[in-house]
Each structure stands twice: as structure tokens, then as C-alpha cells.
Design a protein around this motif. Structure first.
Motif, PDB file in Angstrom:
ATOM      1  N   HIS A  95     -33.200  11.554 -16.487  1.00 42.47           N
ATOM      2  CA  HIS A  95     -32.054  12.292 -16.119  1.00 42.47           C
ATOM      3  C   HIS A  95     -31.669  13.283 -17.294  1.00 42.47           C
ATOM      4  O   HIS A  95     -31.837  12.811 -18.429  1.00 42.47           O
ATOM      5  CB  HIS A  95     -31.019  11.509 -15.898  1.00 42.47           C
ATOM      6  N   SER A 104     -28.605  19.232  -6.347  1.00 36.60           N
ATOM      7  CA  SER A 104     -29.647  18.964  -5.412  1.00 36.60           C
ATOM      8  C   SER A 104     -29.018  18.620  -4.192  1.00 36.60           C
ATOM      9  O   SER A 104     -28.266  17.536  -4.270  1.00 36.60           O
ATOM     10  CB  SER A 104     -30.723  18.160  -5.854  1.00 36.60           C
ATOM     11  N   ARG A 106     -30.074  17.418  -1.687  1.00 31.15           N
ATOM     12  CA  ARG A 106     -30.765  16.008  -1.184  1.00 31.15           C
ATOM     13  C   ARG A 106     -30.024  14.784  -1.619  1.00 31.15           C
ATOM     14  O   ARG A 106     -30.050  13.830  -1.087  1.00 31.15           O
ATOM     15  CB  ARG A 106     -32.227  16.081  -1.437  1.00 31.15           C
ATOM     16  N   ARG A 107     -29.228  14.960  -2.895  1.00 29.32           N
ATOM     17  CA  ARG A 107     -28.508  13.968  -3.216  1.00 29.32           C
ATOM     18  C   ARG A 107     -27.048  13.750  -2.774  1.00 29.32           C
ATOM     19  O   ARG A 107     -26.259  13.090  -3.459  1.00 29.32           O
ATOM     20  CB  ARG A 107     -28.573  14.045  -4.803  1.00 29.32           C
ATOM     21  N   LEU A 110     -25.739  10.339  -2.102  1.00 31.67           N
ATOM     22  CA  LEU A 110     -25.377   9.627  -2.970  1.00 31.67           C
ATOM     23  C   LEU A 110     -24.110  10.046  -3.729  1.00 31.67           C
ATOM     24  O   LEU A 110     -23.107   9.228  -4.139  1.00 31.67           O
ATOM     25  CB  LEU A 110     -26.453   9.669  -3.960  1.00 31.67           C
ATOM     26  N   VAL A 615     -23.650  12.815 -10.219  1.00 31.21           N
ATOM     27  CA  VAL A 615     -24.832  12.311  -9.246  1.00 31.21           C
ATOM     28  C   VAL A 615     -25.552  13.393  -8.474  1.00 31.21           C
ATOM     29  O   VAL A 615     -26.741  13.301  -8.471  1.00 31.21           O
ATOM     30  CB  VAL A 615     -24.074  11.190  -8.271  1.00 31.21           C
ATOM     31  N   LEU A 616     -24.831  14.128  -8.417  1.00 27.66           N
ATOM     32  CA  LEU A 616     -25.476  15.379  -7.501  1.00 27.66           C
ATOM     33  C   LEU A 616     -26.317  16.274  -8.370  1.00 27.66           C
ATOM     34  O   LEU A 616     -27.264  16.905  -7.809  1.00 27.66           O
ATOM     35  CB  LEU A 616     -24.522  16.178  -7.054  1.00 27.66           C
ATOM     36  N   GLY A 618     -28.371  14.844 -10.578  1.00 24.69           N
ATOM     37  CA  GLY A 618     -29.553  14.000 -10.896  1.00 24.69           C
ATOM     38  C   GLY A 618     -28.987  12.735 -11.836  1.00 24.69           C
ATOM     39  O   GLY A 618     -30.081  11.648 -11.871  1.00 24.69           O
TER      40      GLY A 618
END
Length: 636
Positions: A95, A104, A106-107, A110, A615-616, A618
Motif C-alpha cells: 500500500h 479507485s 472499485r473500492r 469498502l 481506503v478509497l 488503497g
């Protein structure tokens, strides 16, 4: 909600005028006793309590769905991590840290999950001097109170007492069976929601105080019309008895009473509830069903606990089966040999020590400080139960005095348990265990469980950081042998970092694995540097080194064969942030200790590398579990 309340039509304007005229000057019958008002009031009194239960049932259903989703999520996460546990990542694949990597989308799930955990479980509201409530607990308390107030006062036509005073009593009456469901150690709600009884007990107190308000609303309006003749009537007399009893329950259940005089609280609670139920039964005999439900739910818990007590303690010696010894001026080691019980790391049991307690069958909760032994095939065996108990006031102080006077002797003991829903630490990549003082009795079993699972290749955990802060070095003695044995058996697949901090002045530090002690000076600060971790085998030579801190101070540390002892307070935020930023997978942060320590953990996990923006970009997602010496606060 309002649409539901319109299920029966309100009285028409013409009817209202007619009823109002009949209740004017010279009329002997109040308007609210005439139809259609009277019929509408009776309908409200019968229907609204049902609607409140529909509301409670819907909330319970939502919790059940959340629990099912949580179980599925944990299993899927562990399965995926177990498939990839042998995959190693290069430095360029780790990370990139907070704000350094590109976002991302895709995250996004999360990141949303992280934001929800922060708002629901990590933001808190002060409650008293030393306690806090998470926003999820505040939401439940305020939501339940608001809902019941709405159903009590809605469609009261200007707040007329005739509409809401009887309705308040009816709603409270229907809700009383909910209290034992939320108070029992063995209850249906825990079974279907996965929420441990000690967390549900917070809801129990919120419901009880809300119903107390409804009882006051119902009783005070009646008090205006009290006369000697009315008070002598059964309905008024028994209603007054129930109201006084629940008021006394409220006062004697406040936290200062529970904390400083638990035995008194327990006795008064049982006696006052019996008086309250008797008064309620004779106050409204036609609604006795709810009293019997109350007694039935309470009885189910008691019968279940009784059967569990019999099963666990069957075949035990006639007496004298728990070995107790005072290991310091305020700590006790208690061992129960060969009990018929299986438990998970982090769970607790209730101990009954008739020879120590004021009340023969008084039960006190204590966390089991060890894990079940396993045979060569990894199956659990019958194991001794070990407890390390900090002597405070009341029962624990009496236990310490007994152990000091009868060092190494035995005392009759009974076990009820296990209870609690510990965190699923073996479903993460990195685990951080933080303890203050006797809070290590919660984190040490989790550490042992991870090491045991790693030896049998049943966990995806790659790194564990264990942080333990104690006031004086004497507090380390009980865990010296346990930590040494565990650390020396760490497999090569697990990276273990042990950090012990002594925050008090002066003292001897046990040398793990060497049996000697050394006195060292202490400075008030602590290093934040990255320490060497233990992985696989360990060095045999202990040495003393001086480590500089950011403020120009220095602190002496003792590096033993398995861990480094530091003098001064640990920098909890820095340590947590380092682990999150370095982790290549989901992180679990678990803490048990005094309020100052747990507040620091919560504050650290509200932002920075644990925040949704990180978190977004990574950073590894973080879960939190906090146990506050008898009150659990968790985030799944």
C-alpha cells in the motif's frame, strides 16, 4: 407511522361538536367520555401498543439481516485470504499510504463501509465522567424514546390527557416483556442477532428508562385526583405500588450504585422487580399475559443457566477445586482444573465462589486468560481454566485478601459460561492487540489463538502487533511464562511484534526465559520507532539499549529473548497508523483497558489511514473491537 395511526377514522367534526356540547356547562358527563371520542380512545389504547411492537420487530429483523450479512462476509473474507496466504508481495506492491495512491472507484463499497463504522461506532458522546456512548447506541436510545413518545402523544387533539394518559400506560405494559429479553445472559435476541448479551444490556437500560418515563406520564396525571378513598381502592393502590417500585429500580440502577455497591444493587433489583410485577399484575389483571411473558423470559434464562451450571460442574470434587494465589499486591491467579467446557479465545465465564462472596450464588464475570489445549490432530482437549483477576473493590478485593491469606490454597467454585462474542481475529491479514493493565487477560488469549491457528495453518494472519501497557513491572509477572512460551513457538509464517510498556516509576522487570530481574530508571516518554519483530526462532541474548525520541528525551528499553520492554507511555496512534499503512490486507484493531486508552484507539481510527478517503486510495480496511472492563463496544 402516521399512516398506520389513521387505520381507524378520527371522530367527525359534527360528532366532535355534539360531544363537546354534551360536555359543556351544566353537563355531568365530560366530552371525552361520549362517543365517538370514547370509542376512538379505546381503539388507540388497543392498537398503538401493537404498532409499537411492529416497530420493534422491524428493528429486530433488520439486525438479523445484518448479522447474516456479517457472517457471510467474514467467511468469504477468510476464504479469500486463505487462498492467497502463501502469496508474497514485493515492496512495490504494498500500500502506498494515505493520499498517495490514486482513488479507485472499485473500492467505493469498502470506503462506504469505513465511513459507516466511523460514524456508528467510533464517534462517541460523553456519558458521565469516565464513559462514552457510540453514536449507534445514542441512535438506538433516542430512536426508541422518540418512537414511544410519538405513539403516546399522536392524535391527542391538543394534547388532551384523556387521549394519552391511559395510552402511555398501555404502551408501557405491552413493552415490559422486552426487558428480560434484553437482560438475560441466554436470550433469543442474542441467538438471532449475534450481539453479545453485555452489549444488549445497554439496550435493556435504554428501554427500561424509556418505560419509566411512560409510567411517570401515566401515574402523575392520576395523582391529581388522588383521595384517601381512591388510594384505598385496589386499582389505585397497586398502581401506586408498581410506580414507586419502578422509581426505586431506576434510582438503584444508576451507574454509581452498580459500580460501588454491586451486591446491594443485585439484591434490591430482584426484590423491587418482584414488588413491581405484583403491583402490575393486580393493577391490570386482564393483561396478566404480559406479566407471565416477563416471568417466562426471565425463567428461561435462569433454567438455562442452571442446566449449564450442572453440566459444566458435574463430577467435580465435593469442594475445594479452584486454586488461588496472590501474584501481586492487586492481582490474583485462579485456576479451575479440568472443566467440561469449550470456549473461544476472548470469551468469559461467570464464577461463583460461595466461600468468598457475601451472597452464596453471586456470580461475577471474568475473561478466560488461556485457550483450550489441542491434541496432535488439532482437536480441543479438556483444559484447565486460568484467570488473572485485578483486585479493585468489593468481591475482587475480598478474593485477593483470601488468596493472600491462603496462598496456593483452594476454594469451592462453580462456572457458568462461556459467554461473549469475541472478534474473529483469524480472518484478517494484520492484527493489532492493545491492552492496558489487566486488559491483557483479553488480548493474551487472542494472541495465543492466532499462534495456535498459525501452527496448524488455519489462519490467514501474517502479522500481529501486541502492545501491553502496565503501571509497574510487577503486573508483568503473571504473563511472563505465557508470553515466552507463545513467542518461542511462533511459526515462520507469522510475524510477531511484542511491545511492553511500563508507565509507573521504578520497579523490576522480569526477564522472560532467564528468571532474573533488573532495576532500571524510567523516563516519562516512549519511543515511536519501529522495533524488531519476532518471527520463527528468537535471539538468545538480552541487552539494554537507549532509544531517542522526537522530543529529545531518551528512554531505556530492555530487549529480552522475545520482546523489548519500554519505559513510558506507548504512542498508540503512531503504532496503529504504522500497522495500517504497512498492511497488505484487512486489519483488525482490538483493545481492552481503561477509558483513556480506548478513547485513543477510537480517535485514531476515525481518520487518517482508517478513513474512507484513505481506503478509497488503497489503504487496508480496518475493523475495531473494544472491550471496556465490563462494557463492550464493537465495530464489525
Amino acid at each position: 407511522m402516521s399512516a398506520t395511526a389513521h387505520a381507524a377514522p378520527a371522530p367527525s367534526s359534527s360528532a366532535s361538536a355534539s360531544a363537546g356540547s354534551s360536555g359543556g356547562h351544566g353537563s355531568t358527563t365530560p366530552a371525552y367520555l361520549n362517543t365517538p371520542y370514547r370509542a376512538y380512545q379505546l381503539w388507540q389504547r388497543a392498537e398503538y401498543p401493537k404498532q409499537v411492537w411492529y416497530f420493534v420487530g422491524a428493528g429486530l429483523g433488520a439486525l438479523v439481516l445484518c448479522n447474516l450479512f456479517y457472517i457471510l462476509r467474514v467467511r468469504l473474507r477468510k476464504g479469500k485470504l486463505m487462498e492467497n496466504r502463501h502469496i508474497t508481495t514485493g515492496d512495490n506492491e504494498k500500500h502506498t499510504g494515505v493520499g498517495r495512491g490514486p482513488a479507485s472507484w472499485r473500492r467505493l463499497p469498502l470506503a462506504i463501509d469505513s465511513a459507516f463504522k466511523i460514524v456508528a461506532f467510533r464517534w462517541t458522546v460523553p456519558y458521565g465522567l469516565n464513559y462514552v456512548l457510540s453514536l449507534s447506541e445514542v441512535f438506538f436510545t433516542v430512536g426508541y424514546l422518540t418512537a414511544l413518545m410519538i405513539w403516546t402523544f399522536i392524535y391527542s387533539y391538543g394534547g388532551q390527557e384523556a387521549f394519552w394518559t391511559q395510552r402511555a400506560g398501555a404502551i408501557a405494559y405491552w413493552q415490559f416483556p422486552l426487558l428480560p429479553l434484553l437482560a438475560g445472559k441466554n436470550n433469543f435476541i442474542t441467538f438471532v442477532t449475534g450481539i453479545s448479551y453485555e452489549k444488549i444490556n445497554i439496550m435493556h437500560r435504554a428501554v427500561a428508562r424509556t418505560l419509566f418515563i411512560l409510567v411517570l406520564l401515566h401515574a402523575f396525571t392520576k395523582a391529581e385526583t388522588f383521595t384517601a378513598d381512591k388510594l384505598a381502592a385496589q386499582n389505585y393502590l397497586t398502581g401506586t405500588m408498581a410506580a414507586v417500585a419502578i422509581g426505586a429500580i431506576f434510582l438503584t440502577s444508576l451507574r454509581p450504585v452498580r459500580t460501588h455497591a454491586f451486591e446491594l444493587f443485585l439484591i434490591l433489583h430482584i426484590c423491587l422487580i418482584a414488588i413491581f410485577l405484583a403491583g402490575l399484575y393486580f393493577h391490570q389483571p386482564k393483561n396478566a399475559l404480559f406479566i407471565w411473558l416477563f416471568i417466562g423470559f426471565w425463567g428461561f434464562d435462569r433454567v438455562t443457566r442452571g442446566l449449564r451450571l450442572f453440566f459444566i460442574n458435574r463430577g467435580m470434587p465435593k469442594a475445594h477445586d479452584a486454586i488461588v494465589e496472590a501474584i501481586s499486591t492487586d492481582s490474583v491467579r485462579l485456576v479451575l482444573p479440568n472443566r467440561h467446557i469449550t470456549w473461544k479465545a476472548g470469551q468469559h465465564v461467570f464464577l461463583i465462589l460461595p466461600g468468598v462472596s457475601n451472597i452464596p450464588f453471586e456470580a461475577h464475570p471474568f475473561t478466560i486468560a488461556n485457550i483450550p489445549d489441542r491434541d496432535g490432530k488439532g482437536k480441543k482437549k479438556v483444559t484447565d481454566l486460568v484467570f488473572y483477576i485485578r483486585a479493585m473493590d468489593g468481591f475482587t478485593r475480598k478474593l485477593h485478601d483470601y488468596a493472600a491469606a491462603h496462598q496456593g490454597s483452594t476454594v469451592s467454585a462453580f462456572v457458568d459460561g462461556p459467554y461473549g462474542v469475541p472478534p474473529p481475529v483469524n480472518t484478517f491479514t494484520t492484527v493489532v492487540l492493545i491492552a492496558g493493565g489487566s486488559g491483557a487477560s483479553f488480548t493474551v488469549p487472542l494472541l495465543l489463538d492466532i499462534i495456535s491457528a498459525a501452527r496448524h495453518q488455519k489462519t490467514p494472519v501474517k502479522r500481529v502487533m501486541f502492545i501491553w501497557s502496565v503501571k509497574n513491572s510487577a503486573d508483568l509477572k503473571w504473563a511472563s511464562e505465557v508470553i515466552t512460551s507463545a513467542a518461542n513457538n511462533v511459526p515462520g509464517t507469522l510475524d510477531l511484534d511484542l511491545r511492553i510498556h511500563v508507565t509507573g516509576a521504578g520497579g523490576l522487570v522480569p526477564t522472560l526465559g532467564h528468571g532474573s530481574e533488573e532495576r532500571m530508571p524510567i523516563t516519562p516518554t516512549s519511543p515511536v520507532e519501529k522495533s524488531g519483530s519476532t518471527k520463527g526462532s528468537h535471539a538468545e541474548i538480552a541487552h539494554i539499549e537507549e532509544v531517542s525520541t522526537q522530543g529529545g528525551h531518551s528512554t531505556l528499553t530492555r530487549d529480552t529473548s522475545v520482546y523489548k520492554t519500554r519505559f513510558g507511555r506507548p504512542n498508540i496512534p503512531a503504532m496503529i497508523r504504522e500497522e495500517i499503512e504497512a498492511s497488505t490486507g484487512p486489519v483488525s484493531v482490538n483493545a481492552c483497558g481503561p477509558s483513556r486508552l480506548t478513547k485513543a484507539v477510537r480517535a485514531t481510527l476515525r481518520s487518517g489511514p482508517a478513513g474512507p478517503s484513505a481506503v478509497l486510495r488503497g489503504t487496508a480496511p480496518v475493523s475495531m473491537y473494544i472491550e471496556n472492563f465490563g462494557a463492550v463496544r464493537s465495530s464489525k
